[in-house]
Write an enzyme that holds these catalytic residues in place. Structure first.
Site, PDB file in Angstrom:
ATOM      1  N   LYS A   1       0.840  -1.207   0.000  1.00  0.00           N
ATOM      2  CA  LYS A   1       0.000   0.000   0.000  1.00  0.00           C
ATOM      3  C   LYS A   1       0.873   1.253   0.000  1.00  0.00           C
ATOM      4  O   LYS A   1       0.615   2.203  -0.745  1.00  0.00           O
ATOM      5  CB  LYS A   1      -0.895   0.020   1.255  1.00  0.00           C
TER       6      LYS A   1
ATOM      7  N   GLN B   1      -4.889  -1.420   9.736  1.00  0.00           N
ATOM      8  CA  GLN B   1      -4.834  -2.772   9.160  1.00  0.00           C
ATOM      9  C   GLN B   1      -5.461  -3.787  10.118  1.00  0.00           C
ATOM     10  O   GLN B   1      -5.137  -3.822  11.299  1.00  0.00           O
ATOM     11  CB  GLN B   1      -3.370  -3.145   8.863  1.00  0.00           C
TER      12      GLN B   1
ATOM     13  N   ASP C   1     -11.383   2.924   4.346  1.00  0.00           N
ATOM     14  CA  ASP C   1     -11.817   1.526   4.290  1.00  0.00           C
ATOM     15  C   ASP C   1     -13.345   1.421   4.220  1.00  0.00           C
ATOM     16  O   ASP C   1     -13.876   0.358   3.885  1.00  0.00           O
ATOM     17  CB  ASP C   1     -11.368   0.791   5.563  1.00  0.00           C
TER      18      ASP C   1
HETATM   19  N1  GUN Z   1      -7.173  -6.745   6.254  1.00  0.00           N
HETATM   20  C1  GUN Z   1      -7.540  -7.478   5.164  1.00  0.00           C
HETATM   21  N2  GUN Z   1      -8.225  -6.726   4.288  1.00  0.00           N
HETATM   22  C2  GUN Z   1      -8.287  -5.487   4.818  1.00  0.00           C
HETATM   23  C3  GUN Z   1      -8.840  -4.264   4.363  1.00  0.00           C
HETATM   24  O1  GUN Z   1      -9.450  -4.160   3.288  1.00  0.00           O
HETATM   25  N3  GUN Z   1      -8.687  -3.202   5.195  1.00  0.00           N
HETATM   26  C4  GUN Z   1      -8.043  -3.293   6.395  1.00  0.00           C
HETATM   27  N4  GUN Z   1      -7.972  -2.201   7.142  1.00  0.00           N
HETATM   28  N5  GUN Z   1      -7.511  -4.411   6.842  1.00  0.00           N
HETATM   29  C5  GUN Z   1      -7.635  -5.497   6.050  1.00  0.00           C
END
Ligand code: GUN
Length: 297
Positions: free
Chosen positions: A54, A98, A121
């Site tokens: 990311k 995350q 998100d």
């Molecule tokens: N862990 C797995 N997928 C995601 C996501 O789309 N967002 C976040 N914050 N954590 C994750």
């Protein structure tokens, strides 16, 4: 029939290019650099890989990337205090914590502490409610990526029968809201669904998001249906080593479907592209500027 392969990798590269163009405009015409803060708690290897990826792509499209790595035993108070700082930092337009978080931290409490306008998100309870009532919201990245690919392939989705396998808050439920918003007839199937094969066989669109490797065989698919595979599962190869597979059995489904997303190279790359898109959208909204077209639901 052999299905058309929906190339998520190429699609995601296009979305990132579109995002980069908007980032250039924001910088050149308004002196604004969109910023994304990612918070990683602990050392989960898969999460570390995602966070690194990311950060790299955020910088590649010209945005500012802020990474906050906290020890696995960080207190809830310290994590909430970081979120408060990021909420009040004008250089941060998007905040992502995350998941999963270590067990001693209350994920709902933490996610709901994020300013909803910065919740890229789309997990904050306000954004969930806004999406469910058809109002402007931040939309979860994976379902948004699936929707973009479906709209691109089909044009209008109006009147189509969509079956989503999986009822998670991250994918299944928001996917249902988005498809409903595009006038599909939506069914959410799950582990207790009676006659799952029969339910899936009715679908013009199948979205598989259960996290069970190759669970959906080709004889569950209506000929010509579109199959969106959200699963990313690592399995052992017969001769040793491992490989990634989705939640659908690709080879048999591709014989029957009209279109299918591969794993890897389908939905996966779209998730990060949509995170970047959401960050630009959040930045434009924060500054009262027009939102980029085609990057939101
Ligand atoms: N862990 C797995 N997928 C995601 C996501 O789309 N967002 C976040 N914050 N954590 C994750």
């Amino acid at each position: 029939m052999t299905a058309t392969v929906i190339d998520g990798k190429a699609f995601a590269a296009n979305v990132r290019a579109h995002v980069a163009t908007h980032v250039d405009t924001l910088r050149d015409e308004h002196g604004i650099t969109p910023g994304l803060a990612v918070v990683l708690v602990g050392e989960d290897p898969a999460s570390q890989v995602y966070v690194r990826s990311k950060g790299k792509m955020t910088v590649e499209v010209g945005m500012a990337s802020f990474e906050h790595k906290l020890d696995a035993d960080v207190s809830e108070a310290d994590l909430l205090s970081l979120i408060d700082r990021l909420n009040n930092d004008p250089t941060v337009h998007g905040i992502l914590v995350q998941l999963p978080l270590p067990g001693h931290l209350d994920s709902d409490l933490v996610i709901n502490a994020i300013n909803p306008a910065k919740d890229v998100d789309g997990f904050h309870i306000s954004n969930v409610g806004l999406l469910a009532t058809g109002q402007k919201s931040m939309v979860p990245c994976t379902p948004l990526g699936c929707l973009m690919m479906l709209r691109d392939y089909h044009g209008s989705l109006s009147g189509m029968d969509a079956v989503i396998i999986g009822r998670s808050n991250i994918v299944g439920k928001p996917m249902a809201q988005l498809l409903l918003g595009d006038s599909c007839t939506v069914t959410i199937a799950h582990s207790r669904t009676k006659d799952l094969p029969g339910v899936v066989r009715r679908a013009d669109i199948v979205v598989a998001a259960v996290g069970r490797p190759q669970m959906v065989p080709g004889d569950w698919i209506k000929p010509g249906a579109t199959v969106i595979d959200v699963g990313i599962n690592r399995i052992d190869k017969p001769g040793g080593g491992t490989r990634l597979v989705g939640d659908v059995d690709y080879d048999s489904c591709a014989q029957v479907a009209g279109a299918i997303t591969p794993v890897p190279g389908g939905v996966g790359p779209m998730t990060i592209a949509c995170l970047l898109a959401n960050t630009v959208t959040a930045c434009c909204r924060a500054h009262g500027l027009p939102e980029p077209e085609g990057l939101t639901a």
